[in-house]
Design a protein around this motif. Sequence first.
Motif, mmCIF file in Angstrom:
data_model
loop_
_atom_site.group_PDB
_atom_site.id
_atom_site.type_symbol
_atom_site.label_atom_id
_atom_site.label_comp_id
_atom_site.label_asym_id
_atom_site.label_seq_id
_atom_site.Cartn_x
_atom_site.Cartn_y
_atom_site.Cartn_z
ATOM 1 N N VAL A 806 0.824 -1.207 0.000
ATOM 2 C CA VAL A 806 0.000 0.000 0.000
ATOM 3 C C VAL A 806 0.861 1.260 0.000
ATOM 4 O O VAL A 806 0.479 2.273 -0.593
ATOM 5 N N ILE A 807 2.031 1.225 0.629
ATOM 6 C CA ILE A 807 2.915 2.392 0.617
ATOM 7 C C ILE A 807 3.334 2.718 -0.811
ATOM 8 O O ILE A 807 3.369 3.889 -1.212
ATOM 9 N N SER A 808 3.634 1.714 -1.601
ATOM 10 C CA SER A 808 4.083 1.932 -2.973
ATOM 11 C C SER A 808 2.942 2.322 -3.894
ATOM 12 O O SER A 808 3.180 2.814 -4.995
ATOM 13 N N THR A 809 1.702 2.125 -3.466
ATOM 14 C CA THR A 809 0.547 2.350 -4.332
ATOM 15 C C THR A 809 -0.196 3.627 -4.010
ATOM 16 O O THR A 809 -0.669 4.320 -4.909
ATOM 17 N N SER A 810 -0.313 3.954 -2.731
ATOM 18 C CA SER A 810 -1.168 5.081 -2.327
ATOM 19 C C SER A 810 -0.576 5.795 -1.125
ATOM 20 O O SER A 810 -0.504 5.224 -0.033
ATOM 21 N N ALA A 811 -0.177 7.040 -1.313
ATOM 22 C CA ALA A 811 0.328 7.830 -0.188
ATOM 23 C C ALA A 811 -0.757 8.092 0.861
ATOM 24 O O ALA A 811 -0.495 7.977 2.059
ATOM 25 N N PRO A 812 -1.997 8.426 0.474
ATOM 26 C CA PRO A 812 -3.019 8.645 1.517
ATOM 27 C C PRO A 812 -3.272 7.411 2.374
ATOM 28 O O PRO A 812 -3.594 7.542 3.562
ATOM 29 N N HIS A 813 -3.129 6.228 1.813
ATOM 30 C CA HIS A 813 -3.440 5.030 2.582
ATOM 31 C C HIS A 813 -2.334 4.640 3.562
ATOM 32 O O HIS A 813 -2.482 3.649 4.285
ATOM 33 N N ILE A 814 -1.261 5.385 3.583
ATOM 34 C CA ILE A 814 -0.325 5.233 4.700
ATOM 35 C C ILE A 814 -1.071 5.554 5.994
ATOM 36 O O ILE A 814 -0.872 4.893 7.026
ATOM 37 N N TYR A 815 -1.957 6.556 5.916
ATOM 38 C CA TYR A 815 -2.731 6.967 7.083
ATOM 39 C C TYR A 815 -4.074 6.257 7.156
ATOM 40 O O TYR A 815 -4.621 6.074 8.238
ATOM 41 N N HIS A 816 -4.636 5.840 6.007
ATOM 42 C CA HIS A 816 -5.919 5.134 6.010
ATOM 43 C C HIS A 816 -5.772 3.660 6.379
ATOM 44 O O HIS A 816 -6.675 3.091 7.003
#
Length: 1437
Positions: A806-816
């Motif tokens: 998820v880190i490599s795919t979506s920056a917002p989902h680091i927090y989501h």
Amino acid sequence: MKHISKVKRKMFPKTPKQPIPSESPAEASAWPSSFQPEQNSGPKGRSNLSRQDLDSDLSMLLDEEAGMDSKIALQSRAEEDQELPVSEAGTPGIVLDAPEDGKDPIAKNPGDTKGGEIGPAESSRVAKTAREGTSFEGATVHGAADEDVQKFSALKAVLDVVSADCADCDDDVAVGQKARGLLPRIVALEEGFDSPPRDVEELRRRDEVIRELGRLGGQLRSLAEKPGPRIGEISKVLEGLRETIFDYQKVQQDVISSQRRGEISPAEAAILNNFHSAQRAEYRHGNRKGCLKGTREAILDGIELWANDSDQSPVYWLNGLAGTGKTTIAQTISERMFASGQLGASFFCSRDFEDRSNLEFIFPTLAIQLARKYPQFRSIFVPMVQQDPGIAHESLYNQMDKLIVGPLKKSSISTVIVVDALDECKDEEPASAILSVLGRFVSEIPKAKFFLTGRPEPRIRTGFRLPLLAEVTDVFFLHKVEPRLINSDIQQFLRHSFVEIANGQCGLDGWPTEEDVDHLCKQAGGLFVYAVATIRFIGHRNIGPRRQLERLLQSPESTKYQGKSKINPKTTLDSLYISILEGGFCDDDPEYDSSIRSVLGAIVLAANPLSPSSIATLLGFHSSDVSHQLTSVHSLILQGDNDHPVQPFHKSFPDFITDPTRCTNQRFYVFPPHHHHELVKGCLELMNQTLEKNMCQLPNAITNSEVGDLKDRIKKYITPALEYACRSWYKHLIINEHTVYPATINSAIEHFLRNKFLFWLEVLSVLGAAREAVDALRAVKKWFEASPTLDIVNDCFQFVTTFFGVISTSAPHIYHSAVPLSPRTSIMWKLYEPYANPLVRLVYGIPTSWDLDATTFKHASYICATAWSPCSRFIAVAIKSSGGIQILDAVTLEQLLTTSPLSQPLSFGHLLFSPSGHLLTYCMQKERKSYIVSWDLQTGGLICNLEIYPGEKSYESMTYSGCGTMVGTLFTDIDASIICICNILTSKNIASYLFKDGATDIWTHGEYLRFSTLGDQGITIWEAVFDLANPATAVQSLSTPSNIDPSALALFDHTLLYLAFYSHNGHLQVWDIQNNKLLLESAARFLSSFSSDGHFFAHTNNSGVQIWKQFPSGYTHLQTLPVKGSYGSHGLLQFSPNGKFLLVQCSLDAFQLFPTGVYVTPLSDLPAQNLYQETEPFILEFSSAHTLAAAIRMRGKVVTVIDLSCGLPQLIIDMDTEVYATRIIENTAFIFSNGKASAWNIPIRGGGGDHRADVSGSMFTTSLKVSDRPKYTRWWDDSSTIAASISPDAHHIAVLGNHRLDTYDMATGNHLYHNQLWSSPPVCFIPDGNESWYLSTRERVERMAIDKDGKPCLIEVDKQSTDDLPGRYPWKSTHGYKVTGDGWILSPSGKQLLWLPYHWQLDEETRKWDGCYLALLHNGLPEPVILDLQPEELLVD
């Protein structure tokens, strides 16, 4: 060459000049016959003129030099006025008005009052064939003229003669070569004139080039007639011809390129622009300059001849030492090939830029350029990329095959491709990987030519010596050119450059002297880079050139040499660099000197070139100060404006200034550890000061690829200095014996990890560089070894590897996703909990520690085999459906490479890396035959596909020879064993060895082959030469325990001399047979494995994977790993070579990696603590109001009732017997366990806690009357219960047994009805809320409807019609929520709500949906995880 004039006089006897044509149209026939169309000409491009015609043509050319322009008559110049020849139709030709008031002439037809009309059809001379009606810019082009053809033919005839004559004279071969090289250009120009011009501007350009070619052709003929040597003058005329054609063609190609770019559709442009490629790698970009006119002529002409000759080899290697001018020549060749329309693509490698030094970018970047240039290439390339966007990340072999070779073959394009400075690419392989691939494919694209340059480094030389490439490559050794020729070119360059310097300043008449130029040329010693640096230094705009030159002339000659390449014992760049640096540094200002060293250190040590403003930011300097310091050493750097990167002007300068044996003056010496410290300090300070959450202002619930303006946001919010800091700070953490960094660095790193870590990951994510977070943390782990800060680093590392997807795919989902799902006892959760922004509510069961977070790899197809690389950094995975091998990063399990696929799917087999890690071999069986398949991992290409054994025997072991070229494979069966040896480089079987004793293993010992056999007397170790040329010899005999059964052997480790086998009581025993010592005995089955050092031992049993650690007293059990699955013949246990990981493959489509580092304990006999909890699937039921949930461990005895509003247990019921089903109705829990049905009141306690209920406290308990059900005599009829379900109203219980389904009354326990099931045991048994059940098998779905009396009716249902069944397809809920194959939970509108870690994605069948709730019931989780996905309207961006 002999005197050219004598030879020419024989071939060109003097003839009287042709009379000037009459100005009257009636006298047009007086023009030379050569101006009329040829009646019997030979092939196009080679005229078959008679002696008389040739003389006439040459005379015409000479006349043109005197001003007889037959192309155009300018009416304003009466002395040159003449009418164009009249065609058979008598139509006059084109006349251009003389320019008025400085304006360009306007084409006009005499007698026509329409302005802008360019002549009638029969007399136009811009096309060879009459074509009426071609309009442009208000003008119309008609017709064609034949006199242009006559001129081209005459000019080609002159060049033919000059070329042939010079070929006979050894001294003048270069001139003849130049003449021959011009012929294809003349032909190309002539062919270009066949079509009408596009506009008036092109017409003018054609007119100018025809006039200039006529003038130069006349000069050439005149020189041929004059006595005395004229080679130098003829060479200059030929150069003028080439430059004239080049200038015209370059403009034409610019126009064509612009038009072609306009033909690319927006959709195609988006694909090409977003394709994975290097930036600014084309010849048009950068500060490179071509060769000075008149220099390197012979070399350039020879290369052009090679490019234009289809019979020449398709590959040309310009081999030269550093500083000999390879890149300058490559730039010039690129420019010339572009002008002639032959250049398809170019790539200039540079170690200063990460993308331009990365081999993986070369082929994609070349393909993009080819697609932009050639429409037919683009029509093949774009659909291919649309279908497979990840093709740019595949192996070099696949890249070359799919991106270059395939489209070129299909489109039949003829092109030249230039790749400069291959030695600047990061390539650790013994033979250049690019050259290995090129050798494999170049013969398949004969119309493509590759011009390559590179230093003669070992891997480059080895690459060009590969058999497939050596036979199709021409090699030119640039450093072996005759010194007088090189010196002549260097002198010409120096003189030309000094003239330019002198013209810009006053008082430099007669400067410099010839003696000065000769001295500098001698100092250069054949190195063009010396001459270039000299001119850059002398031409400093702020210092007088006389002073600069005197400084150089006064510097002593050095005896140190550039690197290891000694061009001349008295010549070196070192003395020049020292002289330049002495001028840039101040003798009386140590502080200023220190600042210059810092700037130079940043330039030569930067991982990627930095701009002056970025250097100032990282070093804490003012931008103007950096600009001033760069000015003082301007001749050593390449610099644009303040925002463009600064680079060393040549690669030799960083080598010099960082080498204390060469840069002996400490004022100038850049000490790498010190300047790396300055850079890492600046990077950390910048990140700690500027990083913050959501740097790019991205919306919620979105992936990076969905942000259409992501590049613009990056440019706006992330400065180049910050991007460099985020991507490169760790690269300056240099660890060696000289490294003594102050404590401030450690504290800065710790502050960064504690406060800015997530924001850093966010930046890497949007930059597409998440992989660098793993590399950075690896470096930091080494940095903080044995430091308390290591705990934080390890936790950060675990966070990145667990949530890498998820880190490599979506920056917002680091927090989501990542932060909310972090274990609650982890350091990451404690530090960054305030930043968590979950889009779902985490109700229950989030793990409390990282202990259970093994890394999981899952594939849609079967995994046929796995193997560790020798360095433990990579894992090879054989995928059945793909026919190829995937190479994964061992930490993130990110796919790094895919080998070229076989033509058929893979079968189950065994993988093995070569000792060097460069080759990969797969042994498999197909159609009762055994095959060896090998790939070259430098390229991903297949190098061997060989049948090694025709029979069907079981595979036991495989090994490489010490040299890595041969493979030995051991096969066994009941009667005998056989060893097969093959050479994988030649794809030939070498030998085979058959013996009767049962073999246990095969391995390599030095240059010898060893294998072991197990017989009645114990284990015997044999040795033979690897090709089995002589019989094997016994080298060691080992006795074995008396209770061993040879057929029960589990494992023999020849390195440790440990033996694992199954004893007569079925237990696994491990013996140290050298010391006759029992190390371990355990109940086990299926699989076992030793770590390479013997410290760990693993085996499987019904409970999972058992881990043992060796202590002085023997092996001590550590823990049972919670691995779900079956361990059949395709299961696998593999320790990594470094012993840090255990790979467990327990299903056909997945494996897990467990770190062994968590088991580190003091060397004592004390057993280790429990690190893993045993887990198994859960049964979970929600109440109808979705307020409560009941969770039971499968085959467990305890029911936990959870309040979904707070996620806390409200009631814990210990049934003391196995529980199979529950149902919650309002505040009542109904339970079925071991033949008994009971009901329980659920008190709502709010705060939760351990509220255990006594079994006797149930509302009622009823025993089912199992004895009333029908009896069968079949072997499979038994009383076991597989699953059960309670109806939604709690009136009935359905009990699934072995091939039978029985229904009972819940209140009375009476047996109602029975149904016999002929399908295999169901894997899913779920009520749908309407008094019916679905029994799902792999073959079909059966629907069991229950009437009001509890009578069942079984109906087979089409699987395709059951997509919306609750629980049947657990990746989709009735409310529209979905779980995708890559782990995303999507809302009904498609928003990404949460990303599930890989080990939570492992088994779809253990997910349960109920409304907006999703429960994950297994996969290593100690508790069921319950997620409330919430109504979508609660999502707010």
